[in-house]
Write an enzyme that holds these catalytic residues in place. Sequence first.
Site, PDB file in Angstrom:
ATOM      1  N   SER A 239     -31.691 -63.407 -16.907  1.00 25.05           N
ATOM      2  CA  SER A 239     -32.303 -62.078 -16.840  1.00 25.05           C
ATOM      3  C   SER A 239     -32.952 -61.839 -15.496  1.00 25.05           C
ATOM      4  O   SER A 239     -33.241 -60.700 -15.146  1.00 25.05           O
ATOM      5  CB  SER A 239     -33.421 -61.936 -17.869  1.00 25.05           C
ATOM      6  OG  SER A 239     -33.150 -62.625 -19.030  1.00 25.05           O
ATOM      7  N   HIS A 260     -24.952 -60.250 -17.173  1.00 25.23           N
ATOM      8  CA  HIS A 260     -26.221 -60.112 -17.889  1.00 25.23           C
ATOM      9  C   HIS A 260     -26.086 -59.120 -19.041  1.00 25.23           C
ATOM     10  O   HIS A 260     -25.955 -57.911 -18.822  1.00 25.23           O
ATOM     11  CB  HIS A 260     -27.329 -59.675 -16.921  1.00 25.23           C
ATOM     12  CG  HIS A 260     -28.671 -59.585 -17.570  1.00 25.23           C
ATOM     13  ND1 HIS A 260     -29.615 -58.663 -17.209  1.00 25.23           N
ATOM     14  CD2 HIS A 260     -29.225 -60.309 -18.594  1.00 25.23           C
ATOM     15  CE1 HIS A 260     -30.688 -58.820 -17.967  1.00 25.23           C
ATOM     16  NE2 HIS A 260     -30.473 -59.808 -18.807  1.00 25.23           N
ATOM     17  N   GLU A 272     -24.740 -56.151 -16.857  1.00 27.30           N
ATOM     18  CA  GLU A 272     -24.930 -56.106 -15.403  1.00 27.30           C
ATOM     19  C   GLU A 272     -24.042 -57.199 -14.800  1.00 27.30           C
ATOM     20  O   GLU A 272     -24.121 -58.360 -15.220  1.00 27.30           O
ATOM     21  CB  GLU A 272     -26.392 -56.355 -15.044  1.00 27.30           C
ATOM     22  CG  GLU A 272     -27.290 -55.180 -15.411  1.00 27.30           C
ATOM     23  CD  GLU A 272     -28.770 -55.431 -15.120  1.00 27.30           C
ATOM     24  OE1 GLU A 272     -29.430 -54.494 -14.643  1.00 27.30           O
ATOM     25  OE2 GLU A 272     -29.263 -56.539 -15.384  1.00 27.30           O
ATOM     26  N   ASN A 310     -34.202 -54.958 -15.736  1.00 21.32           N
ATOM     27  CA  ASN A 310     -35.510 -55.619 -15.856  1.00 21.32           C
ATOM     28  C   ASN A 310     -36.452 -55.242 -14.716  1.00 21.32           C
ATOM     29  O   ASN A 310     -37.667 -55.273 -14.876  1.00 21.32           O
ATOM     30  CB  ASN A 310     -35.345 -57.132 -15.960  1.00 21.32           C
ATOM     31  CG  ASN A 310     -34.931 -57.532 -17.361  1.00 21.32           C
ATOM     32  OD1 ASN A 310     -35.178 -56.797 -18.314  1.00 21.32           O
ATOM     33  ND2 ASN A 310     -34.285 -58.675 -17.497  1.00 21.32           N
TER      34      ASN A 310
END
Length: 415
Positions: A239, A260, A272, A310
């Site tokens: 992450s 991801h 991602e 994130n």
Amino acid sequence: MDLADRRLGHLLEPIPGVEDRPAKAPQLGGVLAQRPKVREIHAAGEHRPLAAHDHAANRLVSGRLLEGGAQCEHKLAVDRVPLLGALQDDVTDRSAVLGCDYGHVDRLPALDDQKSGGRLVQIKKVGVLGAGLMGHGIAQVAAQSGYEVVLREVDDERLEKGMGRIDKQLARAVEKGKVEQSDADAVQERIQRTTDYSDLAECDLVIEAITEDLALKLEMWREVDGIVKPEAIFATNTSSLAVINQAAVTSRPDRFLGLHYFNPAQVMKLVEVVRAVTTSDEVFEAGVEFAQANGKLGIATKDKAGFIVNRLLVPYLLDAIRALEEGVGSISEIDEAMKAGAGHPMGPLALADFVGLDTMGAICEVMYEEFAERRFAQPPTLRKMLAAGWYGKKSGKGFYDYSGESPAENSALSG
Ligand code: CAA
């Protein structure tokens, strides 16, 4: 004037360094003739800076293949570099970047060659390391998409727990009439369970989804690298950790990328696709295609802590904790407010519990180290919760207590 137009407006002005090029320099008129295509690319949502070598520009738009124009896109890529802002670390990390170096254009493989797939192993068998919150979902999605899957855990107990989650999801889908029982059975049969790395040897792609701990991941990759066939691709579902750090300990840094996924992987649309500085174009492209083949939207992102989601989501979740600390609202008031006021499917504190407070804590640490900004620092409440072993939904307690029939506010945090 929309965003694409504003950007394209720059094309009307001479581009520094281009105007004094002799014969080989692109003619402005030629570039303008491609304006609709550029508009198409931007309209489709590609906003990342482009490198001069980035002949993939026309292909990696929200994971969609845009048709044709390989040659002119090469040219456009050259012309667009100065228009789209700083290349930041790409400039130092990659060789054929900027400088309007026309030499690289000739070195680019033709688009057709790129699509021929001859140089890369075709992905049929996927290894998934870790059957936890993310790993079981990634394995299920891959199996549902027709891939043979090898799911590896450290022990039988964790393996069975992960498989139990998959069985439950499949049973629910059958119950709802969304999947035939025979199809659900076929998905289960496609997932080989193991606690032994050697069962990954023939995988074409291995995705790790183990604990967010760099030392553990490096130790695991060193071992797996010696077992899995050399032509296979490796991917990390990290992450926030730098993909390059993991790529670098393997013998195949060019065949290493980030994929991801988001929790629950069975539901969330995004993957991602993270390009480390060493990732080859073909492997990056294979990553985007794999995401698509799993029914996901593969969005390209740079190897920067937190990537896109994130980077934006974590400070928001941390701010919700700070708002709670300041008494702006109670746990459920903050959550209900964000659901009703911002249309989010979950409030931020419920989402933090759902993601896992331990995972969030680990992400914060990496992002704080990278950016040294307060917004990424763990608020005191989060630190105390982690010390207490309250990791959110997975541990039965976080901002909510999950021991009852429905989640209730964790009373220890109230007042
Ligand atoms: N696993 C598999 N499927 C699940 C699931 C799970 N854990 N939870 C829900 N689903 C499925 C359900 O089976 C249902 O499927 P159908 O529509 O086919 O029937 C569907 O999702 C909707 O579920 P529900 O009706 O039970 O519940 P809901 O409508 O409240 O949705 C939710 C649940 C999808 C989790 C929704 O609340 C949501 O989208 N929440 C936000 C999740 C989110 O933001 N995730 C990203 C976290 S950040 C991250 O993961 C990145 C990181 O690195 C930390």
